[in-house]
Write a protein that holds these residues in place. Sequence first.
Motif, PDB file in Angstrom:
ATOM      1  N   GLU A  35     -10.234 -28.902 -58.387  1.00 54.37           N
ATOM      2  CA  GLU A  35      -8.881 -28.686 -57.884  1.00 54.37           C
ATOM      3  C   GLU A  35      -8.526 -29.705 -56.805  1.00 54.37           C
ATOM      4  N   GLU A  36      -9.478 -29.986 -55.891  1.00 50.37           N
ATOM      5  CA  GLU A  36      -9.231 -30.963 -54.842  1.00 50.37           C
ATOM      6  C   GLU A  36      -9.116 -32.372 -55.419  1.00 50.37           C
ATOM      7  N   ALA A  37      -9.968 -32.694 -56.413  1.00 48.56           N
ATOM      8  CA  ALA A  37      -9.923 -34.024 -57.037  1.00 48.56           C
ATOM      9  C   ALA A  37      -8.594 -34.243 -57.742  1.00 48.56           C
ATOM     10  N   ALA A  38      -8.082 -33.227 -58.425  1.00 45.82           N
ATOM     11  CA  ALA A  38      -6.794 -33.360 -59.111  1.00 45.82           C
ATOM     12  C   ALA A  38      -5.673 -33.582 -58.105  1.00 45.82           C
ATOM     13  N   ARG A  39      -5.726 -32.892 -56.986  1.00 43.57           N
ATOM     14  CA  ARG A  39      -4.686 -33.041 -55.978  1.00 43.57           C
ATOM     15  C   ARG A  39      -4.715 -34.453 -55.374  1.00 43.57           C
ATOM     16  N   ARG A  40      -5.932 -34.978 -55.095  1.00 48.52           N
ATOM     17  CA  ARG A  40      -6.031 -36.313 -54.523  1.00 48.52           C
ATOM     18  C   ARG A  40      -5.658 -37.388 -55.535  1.00 48.52           C
ATOM     19  N   SER A  41      -6.077 -37.220 -56.777  1.00 48.29           N
ATOM     20  CA  SER A  41      -5.771 -38.218 -57.806  1.00 48.29           C
ATOM     21  C   SER A  41      -4.272 -38.337 -58.049  1.00 48.29           C
ATOM     22  N   ALA A  42      -3.545 -37.206 -57.935  1.00 53.10           N
ATOM     23  CA  ALA A  42      -2.108 -37.238 -58.192  1.00 53.10           C
ATOM     24  C   ALA A  42      -1.345 -38.069 -57.168  1.00 53.10           C
ATOM     25  N   THR A  43      -1.974 -38.378 -56.030  1.00 54.18           N
ATOM     26  CA  THR A  43      -1.274 -39.172 -55.001  1.00 54.18           C
ATOM     27  C   THR A  43      -1.375 -40.672 -55.250  1.00 54.18           C
ATOM     28  N   VAL A  44      -2.247 -41.099 -56.173  1.00 53.02           N
ATOM     29  CA  VAL A  44      -2.425 -42.526 -56.451  1.00 53.02           C
ATOM     30  C   VAL A  44      -1.383 -42.958 -57.475  1.00 53.02           C
ATOM     31  N   GLN A  45      -0.627 -44.000 -57.151  1.00 53.28           N
ATOM     32  CA  GLN A  45       0.419 -44.503 -58.043  1.00 53.28           C
ATOM     33  C   GLN A  45       0.034 -45.897 -58.525  1.00 53.28           C
ATOM     34  N   ASP A  46      -0.297 -46.013 -59.798  1.00 57.99           N
ATOM     35  CA  ASP A  46      -0.642 -47.304 -60.381  1.00 57.99           C
ATOM     36  C   ASP A  46      -0.391 -47.227 -61.883  1.00 57.99           C
ATOM     37  N   PRO A  47       0.258 -48.238 -62.475  1.00 56.63           N
ATOM     38  CA  PRO A  47       0.572 -48.164 -63.904  1.00 56.63           C
ATOM     39  C   PRO A  47      -0.660 -48.176 -64.799  1.00 56.63           C
ATOM     40  N   ARG A  48      -1.816 -48.586 -64.266  1.00 56.09           N
ATOM     41  CA  ARG A  48      -3.033 -48.614 -65.088  1.00 56.09           C
ATOM     42  C   ARG A  48      -3.797 -47.307 -65.040  1.00 56.09           C
ATOM     43  N   LEU A  49      -3.289 -46.300 -64.367  1.00 50.76           N
ATOM     44  CA  LEU A  49      -3.954 -45.009 -64.221  1.00 50.76           C
ATOM     45  C   LEU A  49      -3.305 -43.982 -65.133  1.00 50.76           C
ATOM     46  N   LEU A  50      -4.128 -43.244 -65.905  1.00 49.47           N
ATOM     47  CA  LEU A  50      -3.635 -42.087 -66.651  1.00 49.47           C
ATOM     48  C   LEU A  50      -3.540 -40.934 -65.649  1.00 49.47           C
ATOM     49  N   ARG A  51      -2.319 -40.631 -65.218  1.00 55.45           N
ATOM     50  CA  ARG A  51      -2.085 -39.766 -64.063  1.00 55.45           C
ATOM     51  C   ARG A  51      -2.380 -38.298 -64.347  1.00 55.45           C
ATOM     52  N   VAL A  52      -2.659 -37.562 -63.263  1.00 52.88           N
ATOM     53  CA  VAL A  52      -2.729 -36.103 -63.317  1.00 52.88           C
ATOM     54  C   VAL A  52      -1.303 -35.559 -63.325  1.00 52.88           C
ATOM     55  N   LEU A  53      -0.988 -34.701 -64.331  1.00 56.34           N
ATOM     56  CA  LEU A  53       0.364 -34.148 -64.465  1.00 56.34           C
ATOM     57  C   LEU A  53       0.468 -32.711 -63.986  1.00 56.34           C
ATOM     58  N   ASP A  54      -0.632 -31.957 -64.065  1.00 56.36           N
ATOM     59  CA  ASP A  54      -0.557 -30.528 -63.726  1.00 56.36           C
ATOM     60  C   ASP A  54      -1.969 -30.033 -63.446  1.00 56.36           C
ATOM     61  N   SER A  55      -2.091 -29.004 -62.620  1.00 53.33           N
ATOM     62  CA  SER A  55      -3.380 -28.379 -62.323  1.00 53.33           C
ATOM     63  C   SER A  55      -3.107 -26.960 -61.852  1.00 53.33           C
ATOM     64  N   ASN A  56      -3.852 -25.990 -62.410  1.00 52.39           N
ATOM     65  CA  ASN A  56      -3.605 -24.593 -62.048  1.00 52.39           C
ATOM     66  C   ASN A  56      -4.742 -23.733 -62.584  1.00 52.39           C
ATOM     67  N   SER A  57      -4.702 -22.434 -62.251  1.00 43.89           N
ATOM     68  CA  SER A  57      -5.657 -21.440 -62.750  1.00 43.89           C
ATOM     69  C   SER A  57      -4.881 -20.312 -63.408  1.00 43.89           C
ATOM     70  N   ILE A  58      -5.372 -19.853 -64.577  1.00 43.60           N
ATOM     71  CA  ILE A  58      -4.700 -18.783 -65.300  1.00 43.60           C
ATOM     72  C   ILE A  58      -5.677 -18.168 -66.282  1.00 43.60           C
ATOM     73  N   ASP A  59      -5.626 -16.836 -66.408  1.00 44.97           N
ATOM     74  CA  ASP A  59      -6.438 -16.093 -67.385  1.00 44.97           C
ATOM     75  C   ASP A  59      -7.925 -16.430 -67.256  1.00 44.97           C
ATOM     76  N   GLY A  60      -8.420 -16.542 -66.016  1.00 44.18           N
ATOM     77  CA  GLY A  60      -9.837 -16.810 -65.798  1.00 44.18           C
ATOM     78  C   GLY A  60     -10.260 -18.234 -66.070  1.00 44.18           C
ATOM     79  N   LEU A  61      -9.295 -19.135 -66.231  1.00 44.24           N
ATOM     80  CA  LEU A  61      -9.600 -20.532 -66.516  1.00 44.24           C
ATOM     81  C   LEU A  61      -8.908 -21.425 -65.491  1.00 44.24           C
ATOM     82  N   HIS A  62      -9.560 -22.531 -65.157  1.00 45.57           N
ATOM     83  CA  HIS A  62      -8.925 -23.559 -64.330  1.00 45.57           C
ATOM     84  C   HIS A  62      -8.718 -24.780 -65.214  1.00 45.57           C
TER      85      HIS A  62
END
Length: 595
Positions: free
Chosen positions: A53-80
Amino acid sequence: MRPGDVLASRYRLTVLLHDRNGGRFWRAHDLVLARDVALHLIPQDDPRGPLLEEAARRSATVQDPRLLRVLDSNSIDGLHYVVNEWGEGVSLNNLVADEPLSPVRAAWLVAEVAAMVAAGHDAGIAHGRLVPENVLLDTTGAVKVIGFAVDAALHGLPPGRTTADLTDLGGLLYAALTGRWAGVSESAVPAAPLEHGRPLRPRQVRAGVPRLLDGMCESLLGGGTRFTSATEIAEALTDYVGDPTIVAEAEAHRLRTGAVPAHRPGSGDTDATGALAAVPAVPSAADPASAEPEETMLVDVLLEDEPADDVERTQVAAFDDVDDAVVADPDWHTPSDVAPAPPPPFEEPPERPLFAPDPPEGRLRRLPPPTADDRGYWPFGSTGELPAVAIAEPAEHGDETPGRNWMRVGLVLLALLVLLPVAYVVAGLLQNDGDTSTGSASDGPSAGAVVTGVTATAFDPPPGDGEEHDSEAKLAVDGDPATAWTTSGYDQNFGPGGLKPGVGLVLDLGSSRSVTSVEVTVAGGPTTVQLLAAGETLPQTADGLEKAATGDGSGTITLTPESAVDSRYVVLWLTAVPQVDGEFRGSIAAVEVRA
């Protein structure tokens, strides 16, 4: 979860791509934005959940066209879950599965990755697991980096592994050039061959690797200090490539056309040598419909001879128009399908007699040498034959033995050959009788006097924890070989394949001294030791220290710099240690510094 299930009322699972260690990697379809996405799933109670969860939050702050960005992160139905952009293309591990890339393609690709990683490092975020599987060449010819910070968290690795990123960038360049993996992170690419615990240089694995790229791999993977940031690596590789946009356009053209790279007759260039793009057939002037003036043709021109300055280059030329001069060049137009006519048959050679015919008069005749009066002698006049004369018989000389004069000359020469070495040795002995000294200044520089009062402290800089049996460091300089300072035990050896580049001892000489040599007595087995000069300041890291000498072996190892090193603090840096009782552990029993 199964294919067809919808997660969070938005992501329809389509294909399960990977299932390992309780984590699943899916290709899914975003029902809201109608696009494919990459989806990572782990149980909500998985201990990796907070890291992910922390890695997804930090990765989403990096802006670069060569990066496949993080679009969403959450927990639901016992899954993250973490949702990333989806990329279509070929990963680096598959690109080099059959054969390595050309030097220019390899340098361009890793330069793009290094520039993306530099953007993350500037934001204080590391990728953490930069392996060939996480580098993608997409269908447009662009380089994409996968799993920035997220993949490391999924493998349980801590954040902030910037040093590992730099080493893995060297591993990516090594893999692109050789098809073998030498980085610190785990990869499915076959491991690089090792020698004395270190990977072989790329030029030892594959012929034709430029010395510049070979040296970069050696510096990044061998614990060198030449490159201290991803930005420096990207700039060095870009300088080698030249204009990266031309290489990128060539790569896009290669993927768009799917054509075979150009082959210039006589040059031996093939796809394995890394031609950057195929050369389309030159359109005929009589067929305007086949001409494509809108499209730029990209041609990889490979140098046939190595430049004098030993810096190999690959040039890419762009041609917007095709003129008659190009069509007339036989190196550029398409080879003819009509086979050439066969050569005429060989003529049978005339028969030659087995023996030369006898002369007409039964005796061999010989022509006399020409004289000034022979005006008809060829080539100055007529080519008519001169009269033949009989060979003169040798004169009689009584009973003189043939060859006697030559025997006398031979005996004189033999006597000289025997007497000259004897005279040389006698003269040398006579000269030495007057010289009673046992040595002179020409015997070499003085080894120096032993430095006394040396103190030692353990040296375990980051990424080490600083705990390396510091209380035992004094045993290495107590003058008793029976006592020794010993490192901690490790599951892996030091260097590119280990958790750290090395550990060692800092020797305090009390004041600045001109160090001429250091004798190190090691125990346990073969050990590799480097002598680093730290100057007047107690070192806190191995980066930036001057490497004065290197040695390896068992027992006593003598480290002798090429010239005396002026320093108060010197470091004995262990980069490879023996395996003892199932663990890698180094030991130094005695140290003697001479200055």
